[in-house]
Design a protein around this motif. Structure first.
Motif, PDB file in Angstrom:
ATOM      1  N   GLU A  47       0.466  -1.263   0.149  1.00 57.51           N
ATOM      2  CA  GLU A  47      -0.165   0.086  -0.366  1.00 57.51           C
ATOM      3  C   GLU A  47       0.703   1.341   0.167  1.00 57.51           C
ATOM      4  OE1 GLU A  47      -1.968  -3.202   1.511  1.00 57.51           O
ATOM      5  OE2 GLU A  47      -0.173  -2.040   2.440  1.00 57.51           O
ATOM      6  N   ILE A  48       1.580   1.242   1.072  1.00 56.20           N
ATOM      7  CA  ILE A  48       2.790   2.483   0.294  1.00 56.20           C
ATOM      8  C   ILE A  48       3.681   2.497  -0.668  1.00 56.20           C
ATOM      9  CG2 ILE A  48       5.145   3.123   2.458  1.00 56.20           C
ATOM     10  CD1 ILE A  48       2.452   3.509   3.506  1.00 56.20           C
ATOM     11  N   ILE A  49       4.330   1.800  -1.320  1.00 59.23           N
ATOM     12  CA  ILE A  49       4.708   1.831  -1.947  1.00 59.23           C
ATOM     13  C   ILE A  49       3.982   2.140  -3.519  1.00 59.23           C
ATOM     14  CG2 ILE A  49       5.760   0.126  -4.447  1.00 59.23           C
ATOM     15  CD1 ILE A  49       6.479  -2.311  -1.929  1.00 59.23           C
ATOM     16  N   GLY A  50       2.227   1.637  -3.097  1.00 59.65           N
ATOM     17  CA  GLY A  50       1.218   2.011  -4.354  1.00 59.65           C
ATOM     18  C   GLY A  50       1.359   3.746  -4.348  1.00 59.65           C
ATOM     19  N   LEU A  51       1.433   4.178  -3.251  1.00 59.27           N
ATOM     20  CA  LEU A  51       0.864   5.527  -3.089  1.00 59.27           C
ATOM     21  C   LEU A  51       2.552   6.322  -3.960  1.00 59.27           C
ATOM     22  CD1 LEU A  51       0.482   5.631   0.899  1.00 59.27           C
ATOM     23  CD2 LEU A  51      -1.351   6.614  -1.109  1.00 59.27           C
ATOM     24  N   MET A  52       3.228   5.712  -3.930  1.00 56.97           N
ATOM     25  CA  MET A  52       4.247   5.998  -4.690  1.00 56.97           C
ATOM     26  C   MET A  52       4.077   6.882  -5.803  1.00 56.97           C
ATOM     27  SD  MET A  52       7.897   4.497  -2.806  1.00 56.97           S
ATOM     28  CE  MET A  52       9.352   5.448  -4.039  1.00 56.97           C
ATOM     29  N   PHE A  53       3.231   6.003  -6.782  1.00 59.11           N
ATOM     30  CA  PHE A  53       2.947   6.351  -7.525  1.00 59.11           C
ATOM     31  C   PHE A  53       1.233   6.589  -8.579  1.00 59.11           C
ATOM     32  CE2 PHE A  53       3.549   1.560  -7.175  1.00 59.11           C
ATOM     33  CZ  PHE A  53       2.806   0.953  -7.780  1.00 59.11           C
ATOM     34  N   ALA A  54       0.800   6.106  -7.251  1.00 57.25           N
ATOM     35  CA  ALA A  54      -0.512   6.805  -7.046  1.00 57.25           C
ATOM     36  C   ALA A  54      -1.457   7.845  -7.305  1.00 57.25           C
ATOM     37  CB  ALA A  54      -1.654   5.763  -6.568  1.00 57.25           C
ATOM     38  N   GLN A  55      -0.444   9.109  -6.644  1.00 61.20           N
ATOM     39  CA  GLN A  55      -0.550   9.887  -7.128  1.00 61.20           C
ATOM     40  C   GLN A  55       0.411  11.328  -7.581  1.00 61.20           C
ATOM     41  OE1 GLN A  55      -3.466  11.470  -6.007  1.00 61.20           O
ATOM     42  NE2 GLN A  55      -4.541   9.910  -5.499  1.00 61.20           N
ATOM     43  N   TYR A  57       0.977  14.189  -8.241  1.00 59.73           N
ATOM     44  CA  TYR A  57       2.105  15.264  -7.498  1.00 59.73           C
ATOM     45  C   TYR A  57       2.913  14.300  -6.290  1.00 59.73           C
ATOM     46  CZ  TYR A  57      -0.938  18.407  -9.917  1.00 59.73           C
ATOM     47  OH  TYR A  57      -1.719  19.019 -10.959  1.00 59.73           O
ATOM     48  N   THR A  58       2.544  13.352  -5.931  1.00 59.11           N
ATOM     49  CA  THR A  58       2.980  12.721  -4.715  1.00 59.11           C
ATOM     50  C   THR A  58       4.174  12.268  -5.089  1.00 59.11           C
ATOM     51  OG1 THR A  58       1.378  12.219  -3.334  1.00 59.11           O
ATOM     52  CG2 THR A  58       3.065  11.163  -2.988  1.00 59.11           C
ATOM     53  N   TRP A  59       4.590  11.463  -6.522  1.00 58.01           N
ATOM     54  CA  TRP A  59       6.134  11.098  -7.452  1.00 58.01           C
ATOM     55  C   TRP A  59       6.374  12.248  -7.206  1.00 58.01           C
ATOM     56  CZ3 TRP A  59       8.801   7.600  -7.498  1.00 58.01           C
ATOM     57  CH2 TRP A  59       9.881   7.161  -8.423  1.00 58.01           C
ATOM     58  N   LEU A  60       5.933  13.716  -7.435  1.00 57.70           N
ATOM     59  CA  LEU A  60       7.070  14.558  -8.342  1.00 57.70           C
ATOM     60  C   LEU A  60       7.324  15.593  -7.079  1.00 57.70           C
ATOM     61  CD1 LEU A  60       7.080  16.556 -10.421  1.00 57.70           C
ATOM     62  CD2 LEU A  60       4.990  18.063  -9.671  1.00 57.70           C
ATOM     63  N   LEU A  61       6.760  15.041  -6.060  1.00 57.68           N
ATOM     64  CA  LEU A  61       7.463  15.475  -4.794  1.00 57.68           C
ATOM     65  C   LEU A  61       8.862  14.613  -4.536  1.00 57.68           C
ATOM     66  CD1 LEU A  61       7.738  17.512  -1.661  1.00 57.68           C
ATOM     67  CD2 LEU A  61       5.566  15.421  -1.116  1.00 57.68           C
ATOM     68  N   VAL A  62       8.388  13.559  -4.574  1.00 63.01           N
ATOM     69  CA  VAL A  62       9.848  12.478  -4.145  1.00 63.01           C
ATOM     70  C   VAL A  62      10.575  13.186  -5.727  1.00 63.01           C
ATOM     71  CG1 VAL A  62       9.757  10.029  -4.779  1.00 63.01           C
ATOM     72  CG2 VAL A  62       7.260  10.734  -3.688  1.00 63.01           C
ATOM     73  N   ILE A  63      10.289  13.092  -6.582  1.00 67.24           N
ATOM     74  CA  ILE A  63      11.068  13.258  -7.164  1.00 67.24           C
ATOM     75  C   ILE A  63      12.214  14.644  -6.868  1.00 67.24           C
ATOM     76  CG2 ILE A  63      11.956  13.798  -9.555  1.00 67.24           C
ATOM     77  CD1 ILE A  63      11.908  11.172  -9.319  1.00 67.24           C
ATOM     78  N   GLY A  64      11.370  15.488  -6.639  1.00 68.66           N
ATOM     79  CA  GLY A  64      12.256  16.626  -6.054  1.00 68.66           C
ATOM     80  C   GLY A  64      12.743  16.490  -4.838  1.00 68.66           C
ATOM     81  N   VAL A  65      12.761  16.168  -3.929  1.00 65.32           N
ATOM     82  CA  VAL A  65      12.899  16.159  -2.443  1.00 65.32           C
ATOM     83  C   VAL A  65      14.223  14.803  -3.030  1.00 65.32           C
ATOM     84  CG1 VAL A  65      13.017  14.618  -0.542  1.00 65.32           C
ATOM     85  CG2 VAL A  65      11.398  15.511  -1.613  1.00 65.32           C
ATOM     86  N   PHE A  66      14.448  13.869  -4.441  1.00 69.75           N
ATOM     87  CA  PHE A  66      15.338  12.807  -4.290  1.00 69.75           C
ATOM     88  C   PHE A  66      16.517  14.317  -5.194  1.00 69.75           C
ATOM     89  CE2 PHE A  66      18.112  11.254  -7.896  1.00 69.75           C
ATOM     90  CZ  PHE A  66      18.039   9.705  -7.654  1.00 69.75           C
ATOM     91  N   TRP A  67      15.791  14.930  -6.138  1.00 69.82           N
ATOM     92  CA  TRP A  67      16.875  15.641  -6.495  1.00 69.82           C
ATOM     93  C   TRP A  67      17.768  17.017  -5.745  1.00 69.82           C
ATOM     94  CZ3 TRP A  67      19.430  15.523 -11.155  1.00 69.82           C
ATOM     95  CH2 TRP A  67      18.565  14.838 -12.484  1.00 69.82           C
ATOM     96  N   LEU A  68      17.454  17.120  -4.563  1.00 70.14           N
ATOM     97  CA  LEU A  68      17.902  18.019  -3.345  1.00 70.14           C
ATOM     98  C   LEU A  68      19.006  16.735  -2.652  1.00 70.14           C
ATOM     99  CD1 LEU A  68      14.911  19.845  -2.405  1.00 70.14           C
ATOM    100  CD2 LEU A  68      16.143  21.227  -3.922  1.00 70.14           C
ATOM    101  N   ILE A  99      13.671   5.597  -5.146  1.00 66.63           N
ATOM    102  CA  ILE A  99      13.412   5.848  -6.052  1.00 66.63           C
ATOM    103  C   ILE A  99      12.915   4.561  -6.643  1.00 66.63           C
ATOM    104  CG2 ILE A  99      13.968   7.021  -8.356  1.00 66.63           C
ATOM    105  CD1 ILE A  99      12.955   8.650  -6.273  1.00 66.63           C
ATOM    106  N   PHE A 100      13.490   3.357  -6.823  1.00 67.08           N
ATOM    107  CA  PHE A 100      13.312   2.888  -7.512  1.00 67.08           C
ATOM    108  C   PHE A 100      12.370   1.655  -6.765  1.00 67.08           C
ATOM    109  CE2 PHE A 100      17.230   3.178 -10.455  1.00 67.08           C
ATOM    110  CZ  PHE A 100      16.742   2.602 -11.530  1.00 67.08           C
ATOM    111  N   LEU A 101      12.418   1.673  -5.751  1.00 70.01           N
ATOM    112  CA  LEU A 101      10.689   0.939  -5.211  1.00 70.01           C
ATOM    113  C   LEU A 101       9.692   0.059  -5.922  1.00 70.01           C
ATOM    114  CD1 LEU A 101      10.835  -1.150  -2.823  1.00 70.01           C
ATOM    115  CD2 LEU A 101      10.282   0.889  -1.777  1.00 70.01           C
ATOM    116  N   PRO A 102       8.424   1.439  -6.307  1.00 72.34           N
ATOM    117  CA  PRO A 102       8.226   0.856  -7.629  1.00 72.34           C
ATOM    118  C   PRO A 102       8.023   0.962  -8.037  1.00 72.34           C
ATOM    119  CG  PRO A 102       8.523   3.289  -7.020  1.00 72.34           C
ATOM    120  CD  PRO A 102       9.587   2.878  -5.423  1.00 72.34           C
ATOM    121  N   LEU A 103       8.904   1.060  -8.879  1.00 74.21           N
ATOM    122  CA  LEU A 103       9.918   0.143 -10.705  1.00 74.21           C
ATOM    123  C   LEU A 103       9.716  -0.854 -10.176  1.00 74.21           C
ATOM    124  CD1 LEU A 103       9.916   0.373 -13.867  1.00 74.21           C
ATOM    125  CD2 LEU A 103      12.355   1.686 -12.920  1.00 74.21           C
TER     126      LEU A 103
END
Length: 229
Positions: A47-55, A57-68, A99-103
């Motif tokens: 369920e947590i993994i699903g949240l990473m790509f279900a929304q 804007y959530t995934w966009l936030l993850v990408i932003g945090v990853f870059w920083l 980052i790779f977890l959902p893929l």
């Protein structure tokens, strides 16, 4: 050994030692990534993994945090302190695993096993080895690739963000383009190792190569997954 000497200005013995340590740390990073990813897959609820790509804007936030966070990890990995260098590399490995977890989760669920992941990993390592061999044996100056990499990176990032916001499927050809960009980046980074790092900065050099390998792996895996869907 003078650890503050640029690799290009060091002795042959020092160069060999730098390259040996760099690629050893790349190998260790890959093994550590596999270990961390395995733990995450077995610990993090679906369920947590699903949240990473279900929304989107959530995934966009993850990408932003990853870059920083990646910027911070890069800075640590080039520190004069060995502890800070390893902290940066370890932090980056953890970020990549998240980052790779959902893929990886989708790849396993889609194929019913790890066959496609093994195939993608094999292709990635083979391509990395081939590109590295070209960089070390060729006498060409690959400095001109820097502008291509920077421009391609900005275009790719813009397309990824637009795709997330507007729900656009970038498709197979985008993945092919990213494989090409990652390959060019590895070629450039490998050829410039001697000019960019001091002989004691092999951890930072390993992080740079590891990040490009993971980018290459990501899009090779996506290509192979698209062929099976």
């Amino acid at each position: 050994m003078n650890s503050n000497v640029l690799v290009a200005h060091s002795t042959d013995v020092e160069k060999a030692e730098f390259y040996k340590k760099t690629y050893l740390h790349v190998a260790i990073s890959l093994l550590a990534f596999i270990g961390v990813e395995t733990v995450l897959l077995n610990v993090v609820p679906p369920e947590i993994i699903g949240l990473m790509f279900a929304q989107k804007y959530t995934w966009l936030l993850v990408i932003g945090v990853f870059w920083l966070a990646s910027f911070l990890a890069q800075k640590w990995s080039l520190s004069q302190s060995k502890a800070a260098q390893y902290m940066g590399l370890g932090f980056y490995i953890l970020l990549e695993a998240i980052i790779f977890l959902p893929l990886i989760y989708i790849a396993v669920a889609q194929t019913g096993g790890g066959d496609v992941i093994f195939q993608a990993a094999t292709l990635t390592i083979a391509m990395f080895a081939g590109i590295s061999a070209v960089a070390f044996t060729s006498k060409r100056d690959f400095s001109f690739l820097r502008s291509i990499i920077v421009m391609g990176g900005f275009i790719a990032l813009g397309l990824i963000v637009a795709g997330m916001i507007f729900g656009i499927n970038l498709g197979l050809w985008f993945s092919v383009g990213m494989v090409l960009l990652a390959s060019i980046t590895i070629l450039y980074q490998t050829s410039k190792l001697k000019d960019s790092y001091a002989t004691d900065q092999y951890v930072g050099a390993a992080l740079q190569l590891f990040s490009s390998i993971m980018l290459l792996f990501w899009y090779i895996l996506r290509i192979l997954m698209s062929r099976r869907s």
